[in-house]
Design a protein around this motif. Structure first.
Motif, PDB file in Angstrom:
ATOM      1  N   GLU A  84      -0.037  12.354  15.610  1.00 23.24           N
ATOM      2  CA  GLU A  84      -0.732  13.471  14.981  1.00 23.24           C
ATOM      3  C   GLU A  84       0.080  14.029  13.813  1.00 23.24           C
ATOM      4  O   GLU A  84      -0.458  14.267  12.719  1.00 23.24           O
ATOM      5  N   HIS A  85       1.377  14.227  14.020  1.00 26.64           N
ATOM      6  CA  HIS A  85       2.216  14.739  12.930  1.00 26.64           C
ATOM      7  C   HIS A  85       2.314  13.720  11.794  1.00 26.64           C
ATOM      8  O   HIS A  85       2.330  14.094  10.620  1.00 26.64           O
ATOM      9  N   ASP A  86       2.365  12.432  12.131  1.00 23.20           N
ATOM     10  CA  ASP A  86       2.447  11.410  11.093  1.00 23.20           C
ATOM     11  C   ASP A  86       1.197  11.413  10.220  1.00 23.20           C
ATOM     12  O   ASP A  86       1.290  11.296   8.986  1.00 23.20           O
ATOM     13  N   ALA A  87       0.037  11.565  10.834  1.00 24.60           N
ATOM     14  CA  ALA A  87      -1.205  11.628  10.061  1.00 24.60           C
ATOM     15  C   ALA A  87      -1.218  12.863   9.155  1.00 24.60           C
ATOM     16  O   ALA A  87      -1.663  12.797   8.000  1.00 24.60           O
ATOM     17  N   TYR A 144       3.914   3.957  11.138  1.00 23.41           N
ATOM     18  CA  TYR A 144       2.616   3.722  11.753  1.00 23.41           C
ATOM     19  C   TYR A 144       1.631   3.241  10.690  1.00 23.41           C
ATOM     20  O   TYR A 144       1.028   4.028   9.967  1.00 23.41           O
ATOM     21  N   ALA A 145       1.478   1.928  10.594  1.00 23.96           N
ATOM     22  CA  ALA A 145       0.503   1.333   9.689  1.00 23.96           C
ATOM     23  C   ALA A 145      -0.882   1.363  10.335  1.00 23.96           C
ATOM     24  O   ALA A 145      -1.000   1.584  11.549  1.00 23.96           O
ATOM     25  N   PRO A 146      -1.944   1.135   9.563  1.00 19.24           N
ATOM     26  CA  PRO A 146      -3.292   1.223  10.139  1.00 19.24           C
ATOM     27  C   PRO A 146      -3.539   0.287  11.326  1.00 19.24           C
ATOM     28  O   PRO A 146      -4.261   0.649  12.257  1.00 19.24           O
ATOM     29  N   LEU A 147      -2.953  -0.909  11.311  1.00 16.10           N
ATOM     30  CA  LEU A 147      -3.227  -1.874  12.377  1.00 16.10           C
ATOM     31  C   LEU A 147      -2.130  -1.982  13.420  1.00 16.10           C
ATOM     32  O   LEU A 147      -2.374  -2.475  14.520  1.00 16.10           O
ATOM     33  N   ARG A 148      -0.917  -1.576  13.079  1.00 12.18           N
ATOM     34  CA  ARG A 148       0.182  -1.678  14.044  1.00 12.18           C
ATOM     35  C   ARG A 148       1.352  -0.814  13.572  1.00 12.18           C
ATOM     36  O   ARG A 148       1.517  -0.603  12.374  1.00 12.18           O
ATOM     37  N   PRO A 149       2.168  -0.347  14.504  1.00  8.23           N
ATOM     38  CA  PRO A 149       3.415   0.304  14.090  1.00  8.23           C
ATOM     39  C   PRO A 149       4.467  -0.749  13.750  1.00  8.23           C
ATOM     40  O   PRO A 149       4.433  -1.875  14.262  1.00  8.23           O
TER      41      PRO A 149
END
Length: 247
Positions: A143-146, A197-202
């Motif tokens: 959540e914080h990363d977003a 945290y990339a869209p498909l994988r960390p």
């Protein structure tokens, strides 16, 4: 995709006395822990951190204050209870040497996803399962990363200061490991672990770094616009791993 630096608090008075501190109030850094935090703060000084999120417990808040004492335009830490230590219930405040004789100890070691700590701590907080601890902490950092991405862009660097079991749970999730494997991960006092945290994988960039150069985490300068007629460099999707490992 922003870059998250996960830092465990420096060595505490509970660490040196062999006590499972949990949410016990008043557990501070010891002299070594303060020195660890100051040394890491010097390593972080050149990094343009845009925000810092911290466990509410004293040992983490003390660590964060020392980490952010150096450098320019340092953020004011934001407290998030979801990054707090596991709730160890009636185990809180006990000597670890005694806890190793409890039947639950083997479950914590070999099958932590099934481990739920019994009873309540001296403050009346009920024991928590390690799976629940992982779920809340992973939800918090994502959540914080977003939020960081929305407010500061994909090259932003941000800091979270938390606890050993919490960090191990976050890293296990990022690595795609079942929680039952998280005891294979180490998070030493004042260690740095790095996740994107990339869209498909960390992507896990570092784990348990206790002395390496962090300068490579500084975002690269924006490239100038391509001159007319110059060959375009194919873009790599943010979720793709570079074949061969990259540079």
């Amino acid at each position: 995709m922003p870059t998250l630096l996960l830092v465990r608090h420096g060595r505490s008075t509970a660490n040196t006395s062999g006590v499972l501190a949990g949410w016990t109030p008043g557990v501070a850094l010891d002299d070594t822990g303060r020195a660890q935090a100051d040394a890491l703060g010097a390593r972080l000084a050149a990094l343009p951190l845009v925000t810092a999120v911290v466990s509410p417990l004293q040992r983490c808040r003390e660590t964060a204050d020392r980490l952010l004492a150096s450098g320019e335009h340092r953020p004011v830490p934001v407290v998030d209870d979801r990054l707090g230590e596991a709730h160890y219930g009636s185990w809180t405040g006990a000597q670890i040497s005694k806890l190793t004789k409890e039947p639950l100890w083997r479950t914590v070691q070999a099958h932590p996803s099934a481990a739920i700590f019994p009873g309540a701590d001296p403050e009346g907080r009920p024991g928590e399962g390690l799976a629940a601890m992982q779920a809340r902490s992973v939800a918090a950092v994502r959540e914080h990363d977003a939020r960081v991405a929305a407010e500061h862009g994909p090259d932003a660097l941000w800091l979270a200061v938390s606890h050993g079991d919490v960090i191990k749970g976050i890293l296990a999730d990022a690595l795609g490991l079942h929680l039952d494997q998280f005891q294979r991960i180490t998070a030493d006092p004042c260690s740095v672990s790095v996740v994107r945290y990339a869209p498909l994988r960390p992507f896990v960039l570092r784990m348990n770094d206790c002395g390496g150069d962090l300068g490579g985490l500084v975002p690269p300068k924006k490239r100038r616009r391509r001159a007319p007629g110059a060959a375009a460099v194919p873009a790599v999707d943010a979720s793709d791993a570079v074949v061969g490992g990259g540079a």
